[in-house]
Design a protein around this motif. Structure first.
Motif, PDB file in Angstrom:
ATOM      1  N   PRO A 121       0.822  -1.204   0.000  1.00 42.50           N
ATOM      2  CA  PRO A 121       0.000   0.000   0.000  1.00 42.50           C
ATOM      3  C   PRO A 121       0.860   1.259   0.000  1.00 42.50           C
ATOM      4  N   SER A 122       0.281   2.353  -0.462  1.00 38.25           N
ATOM      5  CA  SER A 122       0.998   3.624  -0.428  1.00 38.25           C
ATOM      6  C   SER A 122       0.999   4.156   1.001  1.00 38.25           C
ATOM      7  N   ASP A 123       1.783   5.207   1.216  1.00 36.91           N
ATOM      8  CA  ASP A 123       1.932   5.714   2.578  1.00 36.91           C
ATOM      9  C   ASP A 123       0.655   6.355   3.112  1.00 36.91           C
ATOM     10  N   LEU A 124      -0.093   7.052   2.259  1.00 34.99           N
ATOM     11  CA  LEU A 124      -1.308   7.741   2.701  1.00 34.99           C
ATOM     12  C   LEU A 124      -2.489   7.301   1.864  1.00 34.99           C
ATOM     13  N   PRO A 125      -3.666   7.259   2.456  1.00 33.67           N
ATOM     14  CA  PRO A 125      -4.838   6.941   1.631  1.00 33.67           C
ATOM     15  C   PRO A 125      -5.096   8.048   0.621  1.00 33.67           C
ATOM     16  N   VAL A 126      -5.709   7.688  -0.477  1.00 34.64           N
ATOM     17  CA  VAL A 126      -6.006   8.677  -1.512  1.00 34.64           C
ATOM     18  C   VAL A 126      -7.252   9.466  -1.150  1.00 34.64           C
ATOM     19  N   LEU A 127      -8.244   8.793  -0.571  1.00 34.11           N
ATOM     20  CA  LEU A 127      -9.481   9.480  -0.190  1.00 34.11           C
ATOM     21  C   LEU A 127      -9.998   8.843   1.091  1.00 34.11           C
ATOM     22  N   ASP A 128      -9.988   9.630   2.169  1.00 29.06           N
ATOM     23  CA  ASP A 128     -10.431   9.134   3.470  1.00 29.06           C
ATOM     24  C   ASP A 128     -10.980  10.326   4.239  1.00 29.06           C
ATOM     25  N   ASP A 129     -12.267  10.648   4.005  1.00 26.08           N
ATOM     26  CA  ASP A 129     -12.840  11.857   4.595  1.00 26.08           C
ATOM     27  C   ASP A 129     -13.993  11.558   5.544  1.00 26.08           C
ATOM     28  N   GLY A 130     -14.073  10.327   6.027  1.00 24.83           N
ATOM     29  CA  GLY A 130     -15.138   9.990   6.962  1.00 24.83           C
ATOM     30  C   GLY A 130     -16.382   9.436   6.307  1.00 24.83           C
ATOM     31  N   LEU A 131     -16.490   9.555   4.982  1.00 20.51           N
ATOM     32  CA  LEU A 131     -17.603   8.959   4.254  1.00 20.51           C
ATOM     33  C   LEU A 131     -17.131   7.655   3.634  1.00 20.51           C
ATOM     34  N   HIS A 132     -18.108   6.826   3.285  1.00 19.67           N
ATOM     35  CA  HIS A 132     -17.730   5.574   2.612  1.00 19.67           C
ATOM     36  C   HIS A 132     -17.399   5.877   1.146  1.00 19.67           C
ATOM     37  N   HIS A 133     -16.227   5.412   0.713  1.00 17.14           N
ATOM     38  CA  HIS A 133     -15.822   5.581  -0.689  1.00 17.14           C
ATOM     39  C   HIS A 133     -15.380   4.232  -1.228  1.00 17.14           C
ATOM     40  N   SER A 134     -15.662   4.036  -2.503  1.00 14.63           N
ATOM     41  CA  SER A 134     -15.229   2.801  -3.164  1.00 14.63           C
ATOM     42  C   SER A 134     -15.162   3.070  -4.666  1.00 14.63           C
ATOM     43  N   TYR A 135     -14.835   2.047  -5.437  1.00 12.39           N
ATOM     44  CA  TYR A 135     -14.894   2.056  -6.899  1.00 12.39           C
ATOM     45  C   TYR A 135     -14.264   3.334  -7.483  1.00 12.39           C
ATOM     46  N   PRO A 136     -12.936   3.518  -7.288  1.00 15.32           N
ATOM     47  CA  PRO A 136     -12.283   4.746  -7.769  1.00 15.32           C
ATOM     48  C   PRO A 136     -12.002   4.684  -9.276  1.00 15.32           C
ATOM     49  N   CYS A 137     -13.029   4.825 -10.062  1.00 11.87           N
ATOM     50  CA  CYS A 137     -12.888   4.691 -11.517  1.00 11.87           C
ATOM     51  C   CYS A 137     -11.969   5.787 -12.066  1.00 11.87           C
ATOM     52  N   THR A 138     -11.002   5.399 -12.857  1.00 13.46           N
ATOM     53  CA  THR A 138     -10.071   6.368 -13.449  1.00 13.46           C
ATOM     54  C   THR A 138     -10.206   6.368 -14.967  1.00 13.46           C
ATOM     55  N   PHE A 139      -9.863   7.492 -15.570  1.00 11.92           N
ATOM     56  CA  PHE A 139      -9.881   7.578 -17.031  1.00 11.92           C
ATOM     57  C   PHE A 139      -8.819   8.595 -17.440  1.00 11.92           C
ATOM     58  N   ALA A 140      -7.919   8.201 -18.328  1.00 17.42           N
ATOM     59  CA  ALA A 140      -6.840   9.088 -18.761  1.00 17.42           C
ATOM     60  C   ALA A 140      -7.207   9.720 -20.093  1.00 17.42           C
ATOM     61  N   ALA A 141      -7.094  11.034 -20.157  1.00 19.64           N
ATOM     62  CA  ALA A 141      -7.306  11.757 -21.410  1.00 19.64           C
ATOM     63  C   ALA A 141      -6.068  12.624 -21.621  1.00 19.64           C
ATOM     64  N   GLY A 142      -5.153  12.173 -22.465  1.00 17.94           N
ATOM     65  CA  GLY A 142      -3.876  12.864 -22.627  1.00 17.94           C
ATOM     66  C   GLY A 142      -3.090  12.783 -21.344  1.00 17.94           C
ATOM     67  N   GLU A 143      -2.669  13.932 -20.844  1.00 17.76           N
ATOM     68  CA  GLU A 143      -1.880  13.977 -19.622  1.00 17.76           C
ATOM     69  C   GLU A 143      -2.757  13.943 -18.372  1.00 17.76           C
ATOM     70  N   THR A 144      -4.037  14.229 -18.571  1.00 15.93           N
ATOM     71  CA  THR A 144      -4.932  14.375 -17.412  1.00 15.93           C
ATOM     72  C   THR A 144      -5.567  13.040 -17.057  1.00 15.93           C
ATOM     73  N   VAL A 145      -5.578  12.760 -15.764  1.00 18.82           N
ATOM     74  CA  VAL A 145      -6.269  11.558 -15.291  1.00 18.82           C
ATOM     75  C   VAL A 145      -7.461  12.001 -14.445  1.00 18.82           C
ATOM     76  N   TYR A 146      -8.630  11.511 -14.831  1.00 24.26           N
ATOM     77  CA  TYR A 146      -9.844  11.815 -14.076  1.00 24.26           C
ATOM     78  C   TYR A 146     -10.173  10.634 -13.171  1.00 24.26           C
ATOM     79  N   CYS A 147     -10.796  10.933 -12.068  1.00 24.83           N
ATOM     80  CA  CYS A 147     -11.185   9.871 -11.143  1.00 24.83           C
ATOM     81  C   CYS A 147     -12.582  10.184 -10.596  1.00 24.83           C
ATOM     82  N   VAL A 148     -13.460   9.176 -10.642  1.00 23.40           N
ATOM     83  CA  VAL A 148     -14.827   9.351 -10.119  1.00 23.40           C
ATOM     84  C   VAL A 148     -15.091   8.238  -9.102  1.00 23.40           C
TER      85      VAL A 148
END
Lengths: 402, 464
Positions: free
Chosen positions: B251-278
């Motif tokens: 695992p990485s050193d820090l979580p990517v998203l941990d704000d007290g709400l339930h999060h899952s399914y971090p869908c990513t999509f790369a468009a050129g240099e930009t990476v989107y995440c939903v």
């Protein structure tokens, strides 16, 4: 076999026990002959099923001939009109209607339907006539068939008052009876052909032998049908050649059926380099057993009224790839929900569909296909006919199947 | 959601449904009162007037005695319901709409979902939003032992066990997605059950890491973390907690998203240099499109559906439009597919003309990235008929516009019954070198379940 055969010259059937017999539905099924085609075979099936439900059935034939003579159900009364041409049937059939007065006359096949309606018109009989349409009335069909067939729709329009009910074997045909035959919508009904009989499972499991069976490394396609232009096996051979070029699958094809184009198709197969991938097996009475061993069944027809072989393949749990001709396959496969459809005469599209052969069994599970085929059982079909007949003759009593 | 008021004149369905006479519904079609479509129990085709009927795939009306009991909790754990329209005097129906829903859960839940779905079919038909017949075959007739027996068995299984999910990968090019041999050699990273499991893998393009949901095995909420395959030069192995490191997944050193709400399914999509995440978020209106930086920071750029609770939002691009495929949890947890579209990821995001575009428990809820393979748009979806995430259905999208949608199922990926994760497959993504999946195993966990119950009891809450 105790088949009682009567001709038009025989004496009328004595009216015995008229009071006891009064509630028994009396039916006559009129068709051309007993050649081995699908329509004749199904008419015999329906005759037998209706008898099981208490119907007093008489089979009226333009001519008593054909290989199905041996399959006439025991005890079925047969009337041979002994005509030379279909039009000669009209006065003889009229005489039969006047004399026997069946409650319902069920006519099959285009020109025989017209003859039955004319007979009804001149006989002044109270018999109700139900016509069954097995082939399209539209140009797409009669372009490949007899020129006379193009006037069938016109004939229906002219004789519409004498039609008590018109049966189309697919929703498309029922729609054509309304649009092109001029019959009111409430007098058209769809009743599919009876294809799956009680012994179907046994015939599908019958042992067969061929060196190409049971080789999981090489997909096996099977097609069945007369080798005539309408069935368009030439497109299938061209598609197979393209498919073998597309993918490294080394698929093989078994062709069941015989017909006038056999030599031509064999030559085409050779010219396409398919000698090692195609085998012409000729006519096989145990066709469902061959379908059971296939990875996919292919029907390549340019036109179809229904497509019994598709139902048989579904009944075996075998995925189907069929041409999307105007009627039949599209209705049976429900627009592609139960099998793949491709444009008729398009070898490229068919080859693309054949490329999918590895995934067809997961996309169309055998259980789903068998369930679809169950809509075309003898029992389901006969029940629909009885519904129609009951509505036409409410005072007659049908019984549960014996 | 805009609920319509149906003019109700008639009786009440046995299922508790209002059975309306749909007066004035299609003024373009109806000429007088006798031509109005009717929807009433007891009416059967042929009928003198146009008849709408809610029925099963075999043509039996859904209020037929004993019908639903025959489907409940029995294989294939799905039932197809349809709204059929019978023209006057005809027995041949036109299918206005068709849905396939799951039959598991309690008897009351099942009946409620049938009621809810029946009302939806009628409402959508009245509003002109019917979807037409499904492109896939209806569910087959039910089979197997009585539903009560199966329900009892599953209830006790749920009381004594919990789910253990983990990630796996297969080295194969994207084209192998359509091969039936795709999942033969999965390398699983954490086969042994521990305290927290990983699921929903999505690649973080350009970084060699995988974003995924990290979830306590019992209770708690999920958060998004990044992991790297052990042995990769970017693996910060000195930071690995001992319970995850043996999995060959660091695992990485820090979580990517941990704000007290339930999060899952971090869908990513790369468009050129930009990476989107939903990522999926549990709260209503919580679904946001983020930009994901190479150092795994998320910057929200757009709100997707402020009034909806969306599950498994999957971002993809098709024909110059951006799309999000998701499941609307207000319609059903596992059985529907909804689409939103926008001209850019920043939005505004608009709903597809049909909402939802598809209702089929066997292949609606998204299950990973939507990809173009050989000119074919392939959408993995969850087959939840036998349970949540039981298998992955591969659908080919045949038609996708703002007003139309049609897809057909072209294959199914099922878990290997002899493998370490035989009970489910849930997500399928590709990182450029290999496929990533997550698998489910049911583990006996009486102690964990008791502990969970006690802890909830102490806090005075019930477990759902």
């Amino acid at each position: 076999m105790s088949v009682s055969v009567a001709t038009t010259r025989t004496a009328p059937r004595p009216r015995v026990n008229a009071q006891l017999d009064i509630a028994k539905p009396r039916l006559a099924i009129y068709m051309h002959d007993l050649s081995g085609g699908g329509i004749e075979r199904q008419s015999l099936v329906i005759a037998q099923e209706l008898r099981r439900r208490g119907g007093d059935v008489t089979l009226v034939l333009h001519r008593l001939r054909g290989p199905l003579r041996d399959q006439l159900p025991a005890g079925l009364r047969v009337v041979d009109l002994e005509s030379r041409r279909t039009w000669d049937d009209v006065p003889r059939l009229a005489a039969f209607l006047r004399r026997d007065r069946p409650d319902i006359l069920v006519a099959n096949f285009d020109l025989n339907n017209i003859a039955a309606l004319l007979a009804k018109a001149i006989s002044l009989s109270p018999t109700k006539v139900v016509i069954c349409q097995h082939n399209p009335l539209s140009r797409s069909f009669y372009a490949t068939e007899r020129r006379l067939l193009r006037y069938v729709g016109l004939g229906y329009r002219a004789l519409a008052p004498f039609v008590s009910m018109a049966v189309g074997v697919s929703p498309g045909l029922a729609d054509e009876l309304h649009r092109l035959g001029g019959l009111p919508r409430e007098r058209t009904v769809t009743i599919s052909n009876p294809v799956i009989g009680p012994d179907f499972a046994r015939s599908a499991a019958a042992p067969i032998e061929h060196p190409w069976l049971n080789d999981p490394t090489r997909p096996l396609f099977v097609t069945a049908g007369r080798l005539v232009a309408q069935k368009d096996q030439a497109t299938l051979l061209r598609a197979l050649a393209l498919h073998l070029n597309h993918r490294d699958m080394r698929s093989r094809l078994l062709i069941l059926g015989e017909g006038p184009l056999e030599a031509e198709l064999k030559a085409l197969s050779k010219s396409l380099g398919l000698d090692q991938s195609v085998d012409f097996l000729g006519f096989r009475p145990d066709a469902p057993a061959w379908f059971s061993h296939a990875d996919a069944f292919i029907l390549c027809s340019r036109s179809e009224g229904f497509g019994n072989v598709i139902v048989e393949a579904l009944g075996c749990g075998t995925p189907v790839i069929a041409s999307d001709c105007t009627y039949g396959p599209r209705d049976i496969l429900e627009g592609g929900r139960f099998g793949l459809l491709f444009p008729p005469g398009d070898p490229v599209a068919l080859a693309r569909a054949m490329d999918e052969v590895r995934s067809l069994h997961t996309r169309f599970p055998a259980e789903t296909l068998c369930q679809r085929a169950s809509a075309f059982t003898y029992d389901a079909c006969a029940a629909r006919y009885v519904e129609v007949f009951q509505a036409l003759t409410p005072k007659r009593a049908w019984t549960a199947p014996a | 959601m805009n609920d319509v008021m149906l003019p109700v004149e008639a009786a009440v369905w046995p299922l508790g449904l209002a059975a309306p006479v749909l007066s004035g519904i299609r003024p373009d079609v109806v000429a007088d009162r006798n031509d109005m479509p009717r929807l009433e129990p007891g009416l059967a085709p042929p009928c003198a007037v146009p008849l709408w009927r809610l029925e099963c795939a075999d043509g039996q009306p859904i209020d037929a005695r004993g019908l639903l009991a025959r489907y409940w909790h029995r294989r294939p754990y799905a039932v197809t319901l349809r709204l059929a329209c019978y023209p006057p005097t005809s027995t041949v129906a036109e299918i206005l709409d068709e849905v396939t829903i799951g039959t598991t859960g309690s008897w009351n839940d099942f009946r409620a979902s049938v009621d809810r779905m029946a009302m939806r079919l009628v409402k959508d038909a009245v509003q002109g939003g019917s979807r037409g017949p499904s492109a896939d075959a209806p569910a087959v007739a039910p089979s197997g032992p009585t539903g009560w027996l199966q329900r009892w068995r599953r209830t006790w299984r749920d009381r004594l066990t919990s789910e253990w999910w983990s990630l796996g990968s297969v080295d194969a090019p994207p084209e192998a997605m359509l091969s039936d041999a795709l999942l033969r050699d999965i390398r699983w990273y954490a086969p042994q059950a521990g305290e927290r499991y990983l699921a929903d893998p999505f690649p973080h393009p350009g970084t060699g890491t995988i974003l995924c949901e990290e979830m306590p095995r019992i209770g708690g909420i999920g958060r998004i973390v990044a992991v790297t395959r052990a042995g990769d030069r970017r693996c910060p192995s000195d930071l690995c907690p001992s319970d995850l490191c043996p999995s060959d997944l660091c695992p990485s050193d820090l979580p990517v998203l941990d704000d007290g709400l339930h999060h899952s399914y971090p869908c990513t999509f790369a468009a050129g240099e930009t990476v989107y995440c939903v990522p999926e978020t549990s709260i209503r209106g919580g679904t946001l499109v983020h930009i994901l930086s190479p150092d795994r920071r998320l910057t929200p750029i757009a709100e997707v559906a402020p009034d909806a609770r969306l599950a498994d939002p999957t971002l993809f691009r098709y024909q110059d439009k951006w799309w999000i495929a998701c499941t609307d949890l207000d319609i059903g947890p596992h059985d529907n597919l909804c689409l939103l579209h926008a001209l850019s990821p920043e939005g505004p995001w608009r709903r597809h003309d049909k909402w939802p575009v598809k209702i089929d428990v066997r292949g609606s809820r998204p299950a990973g990235s939507v990809v173009m393979i050989g000119g074919r748009l392939i959408r993995p979806a969850q087959d939840c008929a036998e349970g949540y995430g039981a298998a992955i259905a591969l659908n080919e999208v045949m038609c996708l516009t703002e007003t139309t949608f049609r897809e057909v199922r072209i294959g199914t990926l099922r878990p290997d019954p002899n493998g370490p994760f035989p009970n489910g497959l849930h997500t399928l993504t590709h990182d450029g070198e290999r496929f990533w999946v997550d698998g489910k195993r049911i583990v006996f966990d009486l102690a964990g379940k008791l502990d969970r119950k006690l802890s909830l009891a102490r806090r005075g809450r019930k477990e759902h």
